[in-house]
Design a protein around this motif. Structure first.
Motif, PDB file in Angstrom:
ATOM      1  N   TRP A 191       0.852  -1.216  -0.014  1.00 34.54           N
ATOM      2  CA  TRP A 191      -0.083  -0.082   0.019  1.00 34.54           C
ATOM      3  C   TRP A 191       1.054   1.142  -0.134  1.00 34.54           C
ATOM      4  CZ3 TRP A 191       0.899   3.628   3.773  1.00 34.54           C
ATOM      5  CH2 TRP A 191       1.323   3.162   5.063  1.00 34.54           C
ATOM      6  N   ASP A 192       2.194   1.167   0.517  1.00 30.98           N
ATOM      7  CA  ASP A 192       3.074   2.246   0.567  1.00 30.98           C
ATOM      8  C   ASP A 192       3.395   2.719  -0.691  1.00 30.98           C
ATOM      9  OD1 ASP A 192       4.647   3.991   2.207  1.00 30.98           O
ATOM     10  OD2 ASP A 192       6.203   2.908   1.048  1.00 30.98           O
ATOM     11  N   LYS A 193       3.751   1.638  -1.477  1.00 29.46           N
ATOM     12  CA  LYS A 193       4.278   1.847  -3.091  1.00 29.46           C
ATOM     13  C   LYS A 193       2.879   2.225  -3.779  1.00 29.46           C
ATOM     14  CE  LYS A 193       6.459  -0.603  -6.882  1.00 29.46           C
ATOM     15  NZ  LYS A 193       7.010  -1.787  -7.206  1.00 29.46           N
ATOM     16  N   ALA A 194       1.908   1.759  -3.620  1.00 31.36           N
ATOM     17  CA  ALA A 194       0.848   2.077  -4.617  1.00 31.36           C
ATOM     18  C   ALA A 194       0.232   3.485  -4.254  1.00 31.36           C
ATOM     19  CB  ALA A 194      -0.407   1.176  -4.162  1.00 31.36           C
ATOM     20  N   GLU A 195       0.650   3.951  -2.955  1.00 25.11           N
ATOM     21  CA  GLU A 195       0.275   5.351  -2.591  1.00 25.11           C
ATOM     22  C   GLU A 195       1.147   6.245  -3.110  1.00 25.11           C
ATOM     23  OE1 GLU A 195      -1.969   8.479  -0.831  1.00 25.11           O
ATOM     24  OE2 GLU A 195      -2.267   6.305  -1.030  1.00 25.11           O
ATOM     25  N   ARG A 196       2.588   5.895  -3.019  1.00 27.99           N
ATOM     26  CA  ARG A 196       3.479   6.834  -3.898  1.00 27.99           C
ATOM     27  C   ARG A 196       3.232   7.052  -5.462  1.00 27.99           C
ATOM     28  NH1 ARG A 196       7.485   3.555  -1.327  1.00 27.99           N
ATOM     29  NH2 ARG A 196       8.013   2.606  -3.485  1.00 27.99           N
ATOM     30  N   GLU A 243       1.283  10.528  -9.405  1.00 28.60           N
ATOM     31  CA  GLU A 243       0.638  10.339 -10.855  1.00 28.60           C
ATOM     32  C   GLU A 243      -0.242  11.641 -11.016  1.00 28.60           C
ATOM     33  OE1 GLU A 243      -2.219   7.443 -13.499  1.00 28.60           O
ATOM     34  OE2 GLU A 243      -1.734   7.110 -11.560  1.00 28.60           O
ATOM     35  N   GLU A 244      -0.806  11.852  -9.765  1.00 23.80           N
ATOM     36  CA  GLU A 244      -1.733  13.234  -9.569  1.00 23.80           C
ATOM     37  C   GLU A 244      -0.943  14.482  -9.626  1.00 23.80           C
ATOM     38  OE1 GLU A 244      -3.739  13.228  -5.806  1.00 23.80           O
ATOM     39  OE2 GLU A 244      -5.172  11.687  -6.601  1.00 23.80           O
ATOM     40  N   ILE A 245       0.442  14.417  -9.257  1.00 24.63           N
ATOM     41  CA  ILE A 245       1.354  15.727  -9.492  1.00 24.63           C
ATOM     42  C   ILE A 245       1.433  15.786 -10.907  1.00 24.63           C
ATOM     43  CG2 ILE A 245       3.576  16.536  -8.631  1.00 24.63           C
ATOM     44  CD1 ILE A 245       3.094  15.104  -6.218  1.00 24.63           C
ATOM     45  N   PHE A 246       1.995  14.789 -11.531  1.00 21.75           N
ATOM     46  CA  PHE A 246       2.602  15.006 -12.956  1.00 21.75           C
ATOM     47  C   PHE A 246       1.494  15.037 -13.860  1.00 21.75           C
ATOM     48  CE2 PHE A 246       6.596  13.539 -10.808  1.00 21.75           C
ATOM     49  CZ  PHE A 246       7.385  13.722 -12.039  1.00 21.75           C
ATOM     50  N   ASN A 283      -0.634  17.532 -13.794  1.00 23.91           N
ATOM     51  CA  ASN A 283      -0.818  19.013 -13.938  1.00 23.91           C
ATOM     52  C   ASN A 283       0.383  19.225 -14.969  1.00 23.91           C
ATOM     53  OD1 ASN A 283      -1.259  21.916 -13.892  1.00 23.91           O
ATOM     54  ND2 ASN A 283      -0.889  21.907 -11.878  1.00 23.91           N
ATOM     55  N   SER A 284      -0.230  19.590 -16.183  1.00 25.26           N
ATOM     56  CA  SER A 284       0.677  20.034 -17.150  1.00 25.26           C
ATOM     57  C   SER A 284       1.361  21.523 -17.147  1.00 25.26           C
ATOM     58  CB  SER A 284      -0.004  20.203 -18.697  1.00 25.26           C
ATOM     59  OG  SER A 284      -0.965  20.977 -18.553  1.00 25.26           O
ATOM     60  N   GLU A 285       0.636  22.275 -16.158  1.00 32.49           N
ATOM     61  CA  GLU A 285       1.698  23.567 -15.787  1.00 32.49           C
ATOM     62  C   GLU A 285       2.527  23.598 -14.826  1.00 32.49           C
ATOM     63  OE1 GLU A 285      -1.832  26.450 -15.498  1.00 32.49           O
ATOM     64  OE2 GLU A 285      -2.324  26.187 -17.677  1.00 32.49           O
ATOM     65  N   SER A 286       2.642  22.348 -13.964  1.00 30.17           N
ATOM     66  CA  SER A 286       3.371  22.084 -12.773  1.00 30.17           C
ATOM     67  C   SER A 286       4.932  22.615 -13.125  1.00 30.17           C
ATOM     68  CB  SER A 286       3.158  21.048 -12.011  1.00 30.17           C
ATOM     69  OG  SER A 286       3.867  20.585 -10.977  1.00 30.17           O
ATOM     70  N   VAL A 287       5.584  22.827 -12.106  1.00 29.84           N
ATOM     71  CA  VAL A 287       6.950  23.056 -12.383  1.00 29.84           C
ATOM     72  C   VAL A 287       7.784  21.411 -12.303  1.00 29.84           C
ATOM     73  CG1 VAL A 287       7.706  22.917  -9.905  1.00 29.84           C
ATOM     74  CG2 VAL A 287       9.158  24.177 -11.432  1.00 29.84           C
ATOM     75  N   VAL A 288       7.156  20.611 -12.095  1.00 29.10           N
ATOM     76  CA  VAL A 288       7.720  19.237 -11.907  1.00 29.10           C
ATOM     77  C   VAL A 288       8.185  18.675 -13.858  1.00 29.10           C
ATOM     78  CG1 VAL A 288       6.669  18.554  -9.731  1.00 29.10           C
ATOM     79  CG2 VAL A 288       5.589  18.109 -12.132  1.00 29.10           C
TER      80      VAL A 288
END
Length: 296
Positions: free
Chosen positions: A22-27, A32-35, A37-42
């Motif tokens: 569950w720790d790996k799945a949560e990571r 995935e949610e962070i990336f 966003n196409s306008e994010s600095v990442v």
């Protein structure tokens, strides 16, 4: 053929199933949610950092607080059946104190009784030596970290050989980044050529470009902050200056297409309409002649 099929045995009976904790799945879900966003600095981070970051996210942490099953199945003598074994990793709690030392991947485990809590110390203050950095470091270490340092024949090999997810400490990852930067810039033993050649040959396989080494061990927040600072440090140049410079270079080299078209273009012949002369010529022409005579 039927009897032969019954006697066939699987060639890979001990291959365990891939387990996603569950720790790996949560990571994976959180990143995935962070990336998304196409306008994010990442998305503006260096490609080598993003590749290394996702390798860490998708990798499995080395077992520390438990022993994984060695085979896929085992025989239950009580039920007299063969059962499939499951891997249930024990995931510890990461504390702020854990980022300030070398814990060897250990964490605080909740709900377990510590063996001999008053007679056996699990961690201590120790002084370790880095051959690459040529300095002694006083740091909090666990028994497992000291054992891994001894198994890898020194602090430098232990830190460089371990993945960031197994080091599991900001101090250890910053130490790894400092070692890689020192190796990439060869800023070690400046006054001892013999020792410098020895270190260069000994740790040659760990040398990576400097622009990659300075990003090693940074978490996503630190990397995004670093990228934002780099972008803010570069003052923006107005577009008119670059366009003006480009135009002057084209004019100087004679490669400007617009100027060449203007030079080669013939002067257009002025065409006058006869419709106005036919309709209003008898009224306007006498007035125009009087005005021209008056002005002359």
């Amino acid at each position: 053929m039927t009897s032969l099929a019954k006697n066939l045995k699987s060639l890979t009976p001990n291959v365990r199933r891939a387990v996603i904790t569950w720790d790996k799945a949560e990571r994976i879900r959180r990143n995935e949610e962070i990336f998304k966003n196409s306008e994010s600095v990442v998305h503006r981070l260096p490609e080598h950092y993003k590749r290394r970051y996702w390798e860490v996210i998708l990798s499995d942490k080395e077992p520390v607080h438990y022993r994984p099953p060695m085979s896929r199945t085992a025989y239950d003598y009580f039920k007299n059946v063969e059962v499939e074994l499951e891997e249930n990793p024990i995931l510890g709690i990461r504390t702020p104190e854990g980022d300030q030392g070398l814990w060897g991947g250990e964490r605080v485990v909740k709900g377990w009784i510590e063996s001999a809590p008053y007679t056996k110390k699990k961690f201590c203050q120790a002084v370790v030596y880095s051959e690459i950095l040529d300095k002694y470091i006083k740091v909090t270490v666990t028994e497992r970290a000291m054992r891994l340092i001894d198994e890898n024949f020194g602090l430098d090999y232990y830190v460089l050989e371990s993945q960031e997810i197994d080091l599991d400490s900001k101090f250890a990852n910053s130490l790894k980044r400092e070692m890689l930067l020192t190796l990439s810039t060869e800023s070690y033993y400046e006054n001892d050529d013999e020792k410098k050649a020895y270190i260069k040959e000994k740790y040659a396989k760990y040398v990576i470009p400097e622009e990659e080494a300075e990003w090693v061990g940074l978490d996503l927040n630190e990397a995004a902050r670093k990228q934002q600072d780099l972008e803010d440090s570069i003052s923006p140049v107005p577009l008119k200056y670059s366009l003006e410079k480009s135009l002057l270079e084209r004019l100087r080299n004679g490669t400007d297409e617009i100027s060449q078209e203007t030079e080669n273009q013939e002067v257009p012949v002025r065409m006058e309409s006869k419709f106005g002369d036919k309709m209003f010529g008898k009224y306007l022409n006498p007035i125009g002649r009087k005005l021209r005579n008056a002005t002359s």
